[in-house]
Every structure is written in structure tokens, then in C-alpha cells.
Design a protein around this motif. Structure first.
Motif: not given
Length: 503
Positions: A301-304, A333-334, A288-290
């Protein structure tokens, strides 16, 4: 020494790579150096086969190909073309390759293929202003054609590539630019695109007028939304239809979506339809977070980014996942940190979630009896912390009544309202939509009339709203005012916004 330009990905950004070569006397040998991956190492056999089949004599020398800078790890089969050209022109230094970047995987017969990395590489280089001319195969050219300020030269095979390098008039290889053929919206100097093919339509949702209104607010202003209701009341149906009424996309957003598709090894499209990611509640935190020990991979979350992240059965997601969502929801951002690298992803998505009111799901049902005791219901509710819920703009409790079958609002009607609200926001000079406004922009754009100020002050005291909650109320009220065509936030706008706060 000749230098042919190519590139490699460092996480999600491209780095220019110089393909260098030397041909020295000694036992015939062919080596590629420069922190290369297995895919690059295997290009020796592909390049040798392609050259020999097409009538080129492989030089009986010690051949060394270097991919510079050497301290950067490199991967991808798109280096084949540049390596083959270095060998094909080993006996001349008169040809200047400096204006062009070469990308392409070689088949054993010399034909040139597309790879999943070429589009994100060229797009990243173009954004940095490091590339003007690129030489690729036709399949790659079809994807790159939408990138502005880029000359694309199309070749079919190794013989075409060699002829292209030799001739002075290269116009016959120039690929013709094509416009994106979708409905457009012109706001000042910026052009926005949108699609009117509603594959899943809101007219299929019976009743639930308040939920449809909340979905329209969410789409118009990029607001996070949680829907709570009994199983089968329409939560998932509404969530899956939300992407079709989202605001128009700029060319930059369309290209960014295509880049994420390529990095996710999906087929690239240029449809102005925003991403929709829906991970299962059993998904790992890294997915989910990479994550990843050596190379950080993108998560959901990055792909969305610029699209929708949908969590169905929200309380069943691990507590660690829900709490970790707080930063990307707040900061958009993350930062993923690993021993070998650190990468910052943008996370400007709409977070949509659906949940039952209790473990059995029947607490709010008008026809079924709830089987849960108070302790079970409380434990279920406690899976969602207050800091997490404080980051949600719209919280809606849905009933399971399907009596209202007359008001069948369509996706087209909702989308038209969203586009009107989107236009108002952009005409005000907003860089971000209402749901993503920074604190200083809230003061500038979320202006209340006198009655609204009094109601807001009473709500702050009665509901004990935090500073973040007050900002959320103001942002939602601003979107409702835009949908109602109000220049400033009125009493009705602020009351409707407060109605969507969780109590």
C-alpha cells in the motif's frame, strides 16, 4: 578535523551524516565506528584496495573513521567515497568539503558505482532543503538530474574525485540538466506530465460500456472501485488498463514514484505512468501493510502511493487484511509501529478490486448454472464487511454479454476526458482530486442545484445512507459533473452517482 558530508536512510527519510576521521600514532589499524552495518564495515577492504591500486600509500597509523551522529543505525555502501577521501587527504586540513555531499560505492580498482539508496537519499535531503551540491558517478547523476535546485558533479573514479576536491574551477565536472521529454500540461505555475503510449488499450475490451465509464470516473477523480461479475467478463482487463488513463503527474509525484522504486530495489524510471501494484490473495499482512521486527519495510500500500492498488479475487483475501485496509482508505496514510521505530506512510492510492458474485462464479452468468446454495453465497458475501464497503466510491455489477462490439472506445479517448476533468479540478484550486477531498472541501466544491438537493435528500432517507456514504456520492457526482463540463452538480450527475452505490 575534516568533515565530509554524506547521509543515511532512517526508514524512508534521509539523515545527514558527518564522516569524521583521526590518524594517531600506534599499531597500524583501520576501524569504522558509529552503529554501522556489515555493508559499511566491509568498506574498509574496498577503500584500502582502491587507494593502493591507484598509487596512494596507506598511512601507517591508527585510522579511526566515525559516522556521526553515532546513535543512529547506518547502512549502505555509498559511504565508500567519503571514507576514501578522508584517508586520501589525511595529511592536510586546508581543504574545505562543507559545500558538497559525496555518495558512491568503490570498486576494488577505484571506479565509482551507483547504489539503490543514493536517489532516495538525495531526493529526501533536497525536499528538506539540506543539499545543494552533490558528487556522484555518472549512473547516479542520470537519476538525480530531474531533482530541482540541485548541482550535480559527475566523477568516474577515485582519481577524478581527488582532482575534483583539489581544483578550484569545478565547472568541468558539472552534469548538464535535462528536461523530462513527455507531453506537458501547464496549469497556473505547475507543470504536469503524461504519457500517450497505451501499451494496454481499452479498445481490446468488448462491450462493458458501463464498466468503462466507471473506470473513467475512477481515474478522473481518484475514486475506489469494486467490479463484481462472472469469470472472464473483463474485470481484470479493465483494471490493468486503468493506469494508462490516469491523470497527469507533477514532477514531485514522478520523483516520489522513482524514490519508491529505488527503495523497492527496482530499476528507477521517470515515466509519468502511475504505479500499479497487484498482490496475490495469499500475500501476508506484513507484505501488504509493511513491517519487520527491527527495520520497518514498506508494504504494497505504501509502494502504490499516487497509483493503483489492485486486489483480484477480493473475498479470498484474509479478513484481517481487508479490515486493516479501512484506515488507509479513509485517512490516506498508515502508521507502522514497531519497538525500535515508527513510520508514517502516505497511501493516496486508488483501490481497485475484482470479485465473483459467488464461490463458483456463475451466479450472474446468462449461459452457465450456479452450483452454490444460498448459505455458501451468503458466507462468500459476508467476507466483505459493511464498514469496508462503505469506503468504496463505485460499486459495479457487470454482465457477461459481449453482443455490443461496435462501441470500441479507446484509451486515448478516455484519457483525454480524464485530462479535461483533471484540469477543471486544478483550475478550481483543489489540492486533491475529488475522491480524496476532505470534509470541509466537499462543502466548498460539491455544490448541488435545487433538483439535485431534493434527490439527495430522498436517497439519504430511502437508502439509509451514512454520512460517509453521502460524501462518497457527492464526490463521485462532482467528478461526473466535471466529465460532463458542468459547473455545479445537476440532477443527471447525482442520479448517475447514486447508480454506482452498492445496495
Amino acid at each position: 578535523m575534516k568533515i565530509i558530508k554524506s547521509a543515511s536512510l532512517d526508514t524512508i527519510d534521509a539523515i545527514c551524516i558527518d564522516v569524521e576521521s583521526t590518524f594517531t600514532k600506534g599499531l597500524p589499524n583501520f576501524t569504522i565506528v558509529g552503529m554501522i552495518s556489515t555493508s559499511i564495515s566491509e568498506s574498509r577492504d574496498r577503500v584500502k584496495s582502491a587507494l593502493l591500486i591507484n598509487g596512494f600509500k596507506f598511512p601507517p597509523l591508527k585510522i579511526t573513521i566515525n559516522l556521526s551522529p553515532s546513535e543512529i543505525s547506518k547502512k549502505g555502501t555509498h559511504f565508500d567515497l567519503a571514507i576514501a577521501l578522508q584517508i586520501a587527504f589525511f595529511d592536510t586540513n586546508k581543504i574545505d568539503f562543507s559545500d558538497y555531499y559525496f555518495f558512491g560505492e568503490l570498486a576494488l580498482d577505484g571506479n565509482i558505482k551507483d547504489t539503490s539508496l543514493i536517489f532516495p537519499l538525495v531526493l529526501s535531503l533536497s525536499k528538506k532543503g539540506q543539499i545543494n551540491k552533490v558528487v556522484v558517478c555518472e549512473e547516479s547523476a542520470k537519476k538525480l538530474v530531474n531533482i530541482p535546485n540541485l548541482e550535480i558533479y559527475k566523477i568516474k573514479n577515485l582519481n577524478d574525485a581527488i582532482e575534483f576536491v583539489k581544483i578550484e574551477d569545478k565547472e568541468k565536472y558539472l552534469y548538464e540538466k535535462k528536461d523530462i521529454k513527455y507531453k506537458t500540461l501547464q496549469i497556473e505555475d505547475e507543470k504536469y506530465f503524461y504519457d500517450t503510449n497505451y501499451l494496454e488499450d481499452f479498445k481490446d475490451v468488448i462491450g462493458q460500456d458501463m464498466a468503462k465509464f466507471a473506470a473513467m470516473i475512477s481515474a478522473a477523480g481518484n475514486h475506489n472501485l469494486i467490479m463484481e461479475g462472472s469469470p472472464g467478463c473483463g474485470k481484470s482487463m479493465i483494471s490493468k488498463r486503468l493506469r494508462y488513463i490516469m491523470p497527469p503527474m507533477s514532477l514531485e509525484e514522478i520523483l516520489e514514484k522513482a524514490k519508491l522504486q529505488a527503495l523497492d530495489f527496482k530499476e528507477v524510471d521517470f515515466i509519468p505512468l502511475r504505479a500499479f501494484r497487484s498482490p496475490h490473495h495469499s500475500s501476508t499482512k506484513s507484505s501488504i501493510f509493511g513491517g519487520g521486527s527491527s527495520n520497518a519495510r514498506m508494504g504494497e500500500i505504501a509502494l502504490s502511493n499516487n497509483g493503483i492498488l489492485f486486489f483480484d479475487e477480493l473475498p479470498h483475501f484474509p479478513k484481517s487484511v481487508l479490515e486493516a485496509l479501512r484506515e488507509p482508505l479513509e485517512d490516506n496514510k498508515i502508521l507502522i509501529s514497531r519497538v525500535n521505530n515508527k513510520i508514517l506512510y502516505e497511501t493516496k492510492f486508488i483501490f481497485i478490486a475484482a470479485m465473483n458474485p459467488c464461490p463458483c462464479g456463475n451466479l450472474l452468468s446468462s449461459v452457465k448454472e450456479c452450483r452454490c446454495n444460498e448459505l455458501e453465497i451468503q458466507r462468500y458475501k459476508n467476507r466483505l464487511s459493511e464498514p469496508f464497503l462503505d469506503r468504496i466510491d463505485l460499486y459495479l455489477v457487470m454482465n457477461d454479454s459481449f453482443n455490443d462490439t461496435k462501441n470500441r472506445v479507446t484509451s486515448k479517448e478516455l484519457h483525454e476526458n480524464v485530462i479535461k476533468a483533471f484540469t477543471k479540478q486544478k483550475n478550481r484550486g483543489q489540492k486533491e482530486l475529488n475522491g480524496k477531498l476532505a470534509d470541509e472541501d466537499i462543502k466548498k466544491y460539491c455544490i448541488l442545484d435545487e433538483e439535485s438537493q431534493i434527490i439527495m435528500e430522498k436517497a439519504r432517507f430511502n437508502y439509509q445512507l451514512s454520512f460517509r456514504s453521502i460524501n462518497k456520492v457527492l464526490k463521485v457526482a462532482r467528478t461526473i459533473a466535471d466529465l460532463n463540463d458542468n459547473e455545479i452538480i445537476t440532477k443527471n450527475d447525482i442520479l448517475q452517482s447514486l447508480n454506482f452505490r452498492r445496495r
